[in-house]
Design an enzyme around this catalytic site. Sequence first.
Site, PDB file in Angstrom:
ATOM      1  CG  HIS A   1      -0.773   0.448   2.428  1.00 10.17           C
ATOM      2  ND1 HIS A   1      -0.431  -0.376   3.458  1.00 10.17           N
ATOM      3  CD2 HIS A   1      -0.783   1.692   2.933  1.00 10.17           C
ATOM      4  CE1 HIS A   1      -0.260   0.339   4.553  1.00 10.17           C
ATOM      5  NE2 HIS A   1      -0.460   1.600   4.261  1.00 10.17           N
TER       6      HIS A   1
ATOM      7  CB  CYS B   1      -8.693  -3.035 -12.446  1.00  7.12           C
ATOM      8  SG  CYS B   1      -8.703  -4.502 -11.408  1.00  7.12           S
TER       9      CYS B   1
END
Length: 744
Positions: free
Chosen positions: A354, A667
């Site tokens: 992240h 994606c």
Amino acid sequence: MLNTLRDITQSVASAHTLELALESLVIQTKSAMETDCCSVYILEQQLLVLSATDGLEKSAVGRVRMPMSEGLVGLVAEREEAINLADAHLHPRFKLFPEANEDEYRAFLAAPIIYQKQLLGVIVVQQAKARQFNEGEEAFLMTLAAQLAMAIRGLKRRAEVHSVDSQVLFHGTCASSGVAIAHALVIGGEISLSQPEVTGTDIDAEAQRLRQAIGRSQDALLALAQRFEGDQDEELSSIFLALQTLLDDESLGGDYLREVRLGWSAESAVSRVSLRYVAQFEAMDDAYLRERASDIRDLGQRVLRQLIEPGRMNLDPDKPVILVTREADTSMLAEFPRQKLAGIVTELGGVNAHAAILARALGVPAMIGVEQVLQAELDKKLLILNAGRGLLMVSPSPSVVDEYRNLLSAQKAMARQYAEELKEPALTLDGHRIHLYLNAGLMSGVATDIAEGADGIGLYRTEIPFMLQQRFPSESEQIKVYQSVLQSAEGKPVVMRTLDVGGDKPLPYFPISEENPFLGWRGIRLSLDHPELFLVQLRAMMQAAGDSDKLKILLPMVSSIDEIDEALLYLDQAFNELKADVNPALKRPPIGVMLEVPALLFQLDEVAKRVDFVSVGSNDLTQYLLAVDRNNPRVSGLFDSFHPGILRALRRALKECSDYQLEVSVCGELAGEPMGALLLVAMGYTQLSMNQASLAKINYLLRRVERRELEQLLDLVLQMSNGQDARELVREFLSSRELASILG
């Protein structure tokens, strides 16, 4: 024998210089193997250089040099295998170096030192008496050489970095493309809460150091609170304000200081108090109170960072830096004002960690998996980071710096050119419309991104708000976040993925410890095991959308039809409850699944009977099909989305989805890469979702190609045996159309 191996390896690894390490190595190895001589040759500019010896003439160190085509040592390097000779003088490749004074030695055993296919050197033991070294001795030397390889590689790189004449290259994996030129700021990664217990020699001085560290930590927390308050995120703002208050004299700050007054150093005081409170909170029965242990740990590490690395985060705003660290985390990046952060380089982490997601959202060049970069002592050295090519240059020459400054200027000019066309639809020269969507996770910039040309949000990562919290967000908190996202999309479709944590995306307040987290408890598996969390999220999403038809819900990490069926039952439950109790006009959103687990490729007929769309996650699909952990630097080079097998799987997925009239998009990161986007469009994909920085570039590119030509290119690419050859074909295609500059 194992203890001996460990002792030698640790001695080499702990040495401050390569010279000291090799000197220790030859002395200890000679003693351990009870031989007459041990020597190490290091490969430098394709020459094997005698770099340390215990038994040969010391003055020969640095003077004896040989190409790999000469001598027995050269033969070991050339073959990359051990050689064991009873009498070396009888071998045709034997070569005598008079300056080394080795003519008395007969028995010869040597093993190559290899690190990740790269030959570093050769270790040799010799004896005056002609004899064959036994199997145990040969195994010992080969094991020692293998264990030493990483330490020697790190020390060699450090020596290269500190060489006046040397421009050193490090290689890694691109996490966020771009180029940066700046000096390094090295931060040692996570600060351990367990510090050595050291008494303070001057209590007043230690107390002053501690007060200053607490003050800097409080200032940083206040700045974070004010930043989120400015973004109208009251919940996050209140969390940082609460943490700031905990450092007051009436709370943890006072306990730290009292420990110093008892005679401990500032670091020891913070460690002792923090560990004591963490243990107390973790032992409590109440779940909420147990979670407070993470607050204590976070605060302790913040103060320790200010003590151990004082002032590292307080930088001159006029001097952006390239952050070099073991593994960047959200807090670390949040504390950097954007104008100070030129780039990020880490030893660990993955392209979808992240912190990497944040770097891409911020448009900051980032490179991960740069092995042993912290050992190279780069702090304050000038760096050039070319993240797109996976290169980090240390102390580049003035001519190279000028070349990259010109490249940066050219890239900025090209970026302006790309942006000018973003308002135009992505339409190929032969009239095929490609819809470009945004991958989003942070609220900052979403509205601007959509307004500047995205066809909607193709992937909203709902785990990002979860990661920024100190606990699971409530239903009302989630509704507020999701409403903001939908409003920012200005009437365009938004695909929201349900919570996808686990793997390399842990929650600080919900730790998951697994030996193989990427094959473990993550994505939809976790949600289905915790329906109380899953239902809250589904309810929040649907309430945020209300009677709008723009919301789509995406389920991650689906590996079986049963998981889809179970998830749909929970969705129906949440929808029916809301429709009956909250909003009779509520619309049931379309449901989709991520295609990232290979097994689902072979069940798309059943998938089509249950869901409305599929979104291909090329990152995980590649990882699982190639059996490569993309976070592991040792095998990251094998992670290749252009592998022919991956491309064929992507083409198969599209064909089957089309056969079953199942809407499909991509994606994963492949959709945002120029070469990847071309091949996906060639296959027939018409919906691509990508990060903000890729939108204008991909739009510009697609408006300058014909799909007919791309289909012909794809036919050639699929005949290639490896990903590198596939890339070269696409690069040649772009060059022939004067579009190669788009690759950066």
